[in-house]
Design an enzyme around this catalytic site. Structure first.
Site, short mmCIF file in Angstrom:
data_model
loop_
_atom_site.label_atom_id
_atom_site.label_comp_id
_atom_site.label_asym_id
_atom_site.label_seq_id
_atom_site.Cartn_x
_atom_site.Cartn_y
_atom_site.Cartn_z
N ASP A 191 0.80 -1.22 0.00
CA ASP A 191 0.00 0.00 0.00
C ASP A 191 0.83 1.28 0.00
O ASP A 191 0.29 2.37 0.18
CB ASP A 191 -0.96 0.00 1.20
CG ASP A 191 -2.16 -0.90 0.94
OD1 ASP A 191 -2.55 -1.02 -0.24
OD2 ASP A 191 -2.71 -1.46 1.90
N ASP A 203 -5.97 -4.96 -5.18
CA ASP A 203 -5.80 -3.57 -4.73
C ASP A 203 -4.48 -2.98 -5.21
O ASP A 203 -4.35 -1.77 -5.41
CB ASP A 203 -5.83 -3.48 -3.20
CG ASP A 203 -6.85 -4.39 -2.54
OD1 ASP A 203 -7.17 -5.44 -3.12
OD2 ASP A 203 -7.32 -4.06 -1.45
N1 GLY Z 1 -6.87 -1.95 0.14
C1 GLY Z 1 -7.67 -2.44 1.20
C2 GLY Z 1 -9.10 -2.19 1.01
O1 GLY Z 1 -9.55 -1.83 -0.06
O2 GLY Z 1 -9.83 -2.37 1.98
#
Ligand code: GLY
Length: 372
Positions: free
Chosen positions: A94, A155
């Site tokens: 992330d 993601d």
């Molecule tokens: N990237 C984690 C979520 O979308 O909850």
């Protein structure tokens, strides 16, 4: 009201509300609310993956209004996140969400060398998670037992722009190669025949063999977690923007067509397109992220195709606005979001829904600072 007038009206409502929200949340990093007020993540969890979105909102607001408070708060958020660069547990897939919306945005808007360094360090960490055997960027860390060493998640498509950014800044093709390798893998391994996507793919981290797909934050194995669909939709068009590779645009369109075909009459997006029919849990983040992606796809398709993407984006955004909280004594705008289907809580505000809603409205009004 026509779409442009509506977007301008919403933009004014956002400006009025955010002025107050930013004023009472100075020196804080919001995520969830208690009684309508944001909690501060600074002490609670400075490594939390959403911590860059507040900086993103501040930069978008600063770009649109020039008001100093937004600039000051954006810099404060970034300075607090510095801690992430010194801790392995603070650096996972992330990094893009955290650093594109803070340091990379700062560098783009102000030329700050310190911010450029931060974003480049984060990009190096993200690139370092690449697994040659399966051509994927590893998702979460684990306790050191390697149990998640082979996990990749959809993601991550939204984090690849940090690698494209690094490539564009220091012209080292490794960043481009890794981003493209991951995007190619995701198009092949995550995107299903019908345009829906898996949330998690588990690889054997030593051989690269696909072991299984997992339901992750969605309803279950083989289901269609809507935020994951939205990450893919927006993520693939971003890979197209940075590489010009037509396959990524086609993949974004394929995911978008599946998403558009599943938008309910109400325009409100469920947590999972395959959740039981009597389940009414929603996820406004999925709607806002998808709207941003659809508005980007619209820019790169033929004149004939454009209206389809615009119509779908407007349906999502107008539904969000209808249910939004415009009471400026409350901190959030988008009310009904869900972190994961099987969590105990559903339909609550999550600050990053507001980020994407603002970004989408800014796109419509031509006042966006492009962050990705
Ligand atoms: N990237 C984690 C979520 O979308 O909850």
């Amino acid at each position: 009201m026509d779409n442009q007038d509506w977007a301008r009206e919403v933009s004014e409502k956002i400006k009025k509300k955010m002025h107050k929200v930013a004023g009472r949340n100075q020196n804080r990093i919001p995520y969830l609310t208690v009684n309508g007020c944001y909690e501060d993540m600074t002490e609670k969890d400075i490594y939390w993956w959403t911590n860059g979105f507040w900086g993103g909102i501040m930069w978008q607001m600063y770009h649109a209004t020039g008001e100093k408070i937004y600039y000051t708060e954006a810099i404060r958020t970034e300075d607090k996140l510095e801690e992430n660069l010194r801790a392995y547990r603070g650096m996972d897939h992330d990094s893009g969400f955290k650093w594109l919306l803070t340091a990379a945005a700062n560098y783009r808007l102000t030329g700050s060398e310190k911010s450029r360094d931060r974003a480049l360090i984060a990009a190096n960490s993200l690139a370092g998670r690449f697994n040659l055997a399966g051509s994927f960027i590893r998702a979460w860390n684990d306790d050191g037992d390697g149990s998640r060493a082979g996990w990749a998640i959809i993601d991550c498509m939204m984090n690849l722009p940090l690698l494209y950014w690094a490539y564009e800044n220091i012209h080292d093709p490794r960043f481009l190669q890794i981003a493209r390798a991951h995007a190619d893998m995701a198009a092949k391994t995550f995107v299903r025949e019908d345009g829906s996507v898996n949330h998690i793919v588990a690889f054997d981290p030593a051989t690269g063999e696909v072991l299984e797909t997992l339901g992750g934050q969605g309803y279950g194995k083989g289901s269609s977690w809507t935020r994951g669909q939205a990450w893919a939709l927006y993520g693939f068009v971003l890979s197209y923007i940075h590489t010009g590779k037509e396959e990524y645009l086609n993949t974004a369109k394929k995911v978008a067509h599946y998403f558009m075909a599943n938008i309910p009459e109400s325009g409100l997006i469920p947590v999972d397109f395959r959740q039981p029919a009597d389940c009414i849990w929603e996820d406004g983040t999925a709607a806002a992220v998808a709207a941003c992606g659809l508005l980007e796809i619209e820019k790169y398709v033929t004149e004939n195709e454009k209206p389809m993407y615009r119509r779908a984006a407007m349906k999502l955004l107008r539904a969000l606005d209808r249910d939004a909280c415009w009471d400026d004594e409350k901190d959030y705008i988008i009310e009904k979001c869900t972190a994961a289907f099987h969590d105990e809580k559903h339909d609550f505000p999550m600050m990053y829904a507001d980020y994407y809603f603002i970004e989408a409205i800014w796109k419509l009004c031509g006042q966006e600072s492009f962050m990705w």
